[in-house]
Design a protein around this motif. Structure first.
Motif, short mmCIF file in Angstrom:
data_model
loop_
_atom_site.label_atom_id
_atom_site.label_comp_id
_atom_site.label_asym_id
_atom_site.label_seq_id
_atom_site.Cartn_x
_atom_site.Cartn_y
_atom_site.Cartn_z
N ARG A 157 39.45 52.87 -9.15
CA ARG A 157 39.51 52.18 -7.91
C ARG A 157 38.60 52.93 -6.62
O ARG A 157 37.95 52.14 -6.20
CB ARG A 157 40.79 52.24 -7.24
N ARG A 158 38.27 54.36 -6.95
CA ARG A 158 37.42 54.67 -6.02
C ARG A 158 36.01 54.37 -5.86
O ARG A 158 35.29 54.32 -5.29
CB ARG A 158 37.69 56.39 -6.21
N PHE A 159 35.52 54.38 -7.46
CA PHE A 159 34.19 53.96 -7.92
C PHE A 159 34.05 52.67 -7.39
O PHE A 159 32.98 52.15 -6.68
CB PHE A 159 34.15 54.30 -9.21
N ILE A 160 35.07 51.77 -7.56
CA ILE A 160 34.74 50.55 -7.11
C ILE A 160 34.65 50.01 -5.80
O ILE A 160 33.83 49.05 -5.25
CB ILE A 160 35.95 49.38 -7.85
N ILE A 161 35.72 50.64 -5.06
CA ILE A 161 35.69 50.70 -3.52
C ILE A 161 34.25 51.13 -2.94
O ILE A 161 33.72 50.45 -2.07
CB ILE A 161 36.94 51.30 -3.04
N ILE A 162 33.81 52.30 -3.54
CA ILE A 162 32.50 52.88 -2.86
C ILE A 162 31.47 51.75 -3.08
O ILE A 162 30.59 51.36 -2.10
CB ILE A 162 32.22 54.19 -3.65
N GLN A 163 31.29 51.16 -4.30
CA GLN A 163 30.28 50.28 -4.66
C GLN A 163 30.48 48.95 -3.93
O GLN A 163 29.40 48.34 -3.43
CB GLN A 163 30.52 49.93 -6.25
N GLY A 164 31.72 48.49 -3.70
CA GLY A 164 31.96 47.33 -2.97
C GLY A 164 31.44 47.52 -1.54
O GLY A 164 30.72 46.60 -0.83
N LEU A 165 31.74 48.75 -0.92
CA LEU A 165 31.38 48.96 0.57
C LEU A 165 29.86 49.10 0.61
O LEU A 165 29.01 48.69 1.55
CB LEU A 165 32.19 50.27 1.20
N LEU A 166 29.26 49.52 -0.30
CA LEU A 166 27.61 49.80 -0.47
C LEU A 166 27.16 48.75 -0.56
O LEU A 166 26.01 48.07 0.07
CB LEU A 166 27.14 50.86 -1.40
N GLY A 167 27.33 47.77 -1.80
CA GLY A 167 26.48 46.85 -2.31
C GLY A 167 26.91 45.41 -1.81
O GLY A 167 26.09 44.57 -1.50
N VAL A 168 28.08 45.27 -1.24
CA VAL A 168 28.56 44.16 -0.67
C VAL A 168 28.69 44.14 1.00
O VAL A 168 28.03 43.43 1.52
CB VAL A 168 29.99 43.78 -1.26
N THR A 169 29.60 44.92 1.34
CA THR A 169 29.76 45.28 2.84
C THR A 169 28.47 45.83 3.53
O THR A 169 28.00 45.07 4.41
CB THR A 169 30.98 46.04 3.07
N GLY A 170 28.11 46.94 3.13
CA GLY A 170 27.00 47.37 3.61
C GLY A 170 25.59 46.83 3.72
O GLY A 170 25.16 46.33 4.77
N ARG A 185 27.24 55.90 -13.09
CA ARG A 185 28.66 56.21 -13.17
C ARG A 185 29.43 55.01 -13.92
O ARG A 185 30.89 55.19 -13.88
CB ARG A 185 29.35 56.68 -12.16
N PHE A 186 28.74 54.12 -14.14
CA PHE A 186 29.61 52.84 -14.38
C PHE A 186 30.75 53.10 -15.72
O PHE A 186 30.12 53.57 -16.78
CB PHE A 186 28.84 51.70 -14.74
N PRO A 187 31.84 52.92 -15.87
CA PRO A 187 32.88 53.47 -16.91
C PRO A 187 32.61 52.49 -18.03
O PRO A 187 32.25 51.15 -17.97
CB PRO A 187 34.26 53.10 -16.43
#
Length: 293
Positions: free
Chosen positions: A63-76, A171-173
């Motif tokens: 969840r931490r990786f996914i949330i960071i990526q969502g905030l960077l790539g989608v929101t930001g 870092r993609f699992p």
């Protein structure tokens, strides 16, 4: 195959830049960002909800990786781009965005200690000088007053967000399905945009529902969102962020042609000079290491 996916990705993103600029007076920036990703999320859930639910334990673990990526790539990234094109041209936005490969190289150095040689450092300086030339509209004397176009600076901020997003894909699992990942970052991204969208609504900037706005939202939801993100994520995992980043320099070609054809924008001499420096910098910074992936 990764190279074809990257060409299509940059073509879709170029259309996004031009459309968002062309419709900036009709669709508020955060409304476009929110409804773009809300619709994209609905599309993804329509054919991948079972995969996502079957991997909910993995999604929760990551969840931490996914949330960071969502905030960077989608929101930001996307919200900053839509805010930027309120005060800058599509041509300027895409040309400045051409420095993203350099930003990716810098982020790779900082986050993963991937070294840069002298040629690559020279490329960074040359490319950034091209970006600066575009920002000051060819008048280097304006650097004395440090008066930059707010939209141009927002594009640079968006580029940094995208570079961090792309490099972090390293870092993609291995056991996380690409569709589960995409649904996850879309959920995080939409939730990240929501409070800013609500503020925009309270300020009186509502969305007018008509044919052009609906077509715009459907296009940006399907092509630059769902398809482009699937293609980009796959290509970066296959060939690496540095090599994939090189293809972003196709965007000035696609977007400039579209802006001239559909928006009536013009190409100035400083645009050509700036893009020449950006391309030269990208070549210097990436060519020597491109065979290593």
């Amino acid at each position: 195959m990764p190279y074809l996916l990257l060409v299509l990705t940059t073509l879709f993103w170029s259309g996004n830049f031009v459309l968002s600029r062309g419709m900036h007076a009709d669709i508020p920036p955060l409304a476009l960002s929110f409804w773009r990703w809300a619709l994209a999320l609905a599309i993804m859930l329509a054919f991948s909800s079972r995969i996502f639910l079957s991997q909910r334990a993995i999604v929760y673990r990551e969840r931490r990786f996914i949330i960071i990526q969502g905030l960077l790539g989608v929101t930001g990234f996307n919200s900053l781009i839509y805010l930027a094109v309120q005060t800058t041209t599509a041509v300027n936005a895409v040309l400045i965005n051409s420095c993203v490969p350099i930003l990716i190289a810098l982020c790779s150095l900082v986050l993963f200690k991937e070294p840069l040689n002298r040629r690559q450092w020279a490329g960074i300086l040359v490319s950034l000088s091209g970006v600066a030339l575009i920002i000051v509209a060819g008048d280097l004397r304006s650097l004395v007053g440090l008066e930059f176009n707010r939209g141009d600076l927002l594009v640079l901020c968006a580029g940094i967000a995208w570079a961090l997003y792309s490099v972090n894909l390293k870092r993609f699992p291995a056991d996380l399905h690409p569709f589960s990942y995409l649904v996850g970052i879309m959920i995080a991204g939409v939730l990240g945009i929501l409070p800013f969208y609500l503020v925009e609504l309270r300020m009186g900037f509502g969305l007018s529902v008509n044919g052009p706005t609906l077509i715009t939202i459907v296009y940006v939801a399907i092509f630059p969102s769902v398809l482009a993100f699937i293609f980009w994520n796959r290509a970066v995992r296959d060939i690496g962020a540095n090599r994939a980043g090189i293809f972003i320099h196709l965007m000035p070609v696609f977007s400039s042609i579209m802006a001239i054809l559909f928006l009536g924008e013009s190409i100035e001499l400083f645009h050509l000079q700036g893009i020449g420096l950006v391309f030269a910098g990208i070549f210097l910074a990436t060519y020597s290491g491109s065979k290593k992936g």
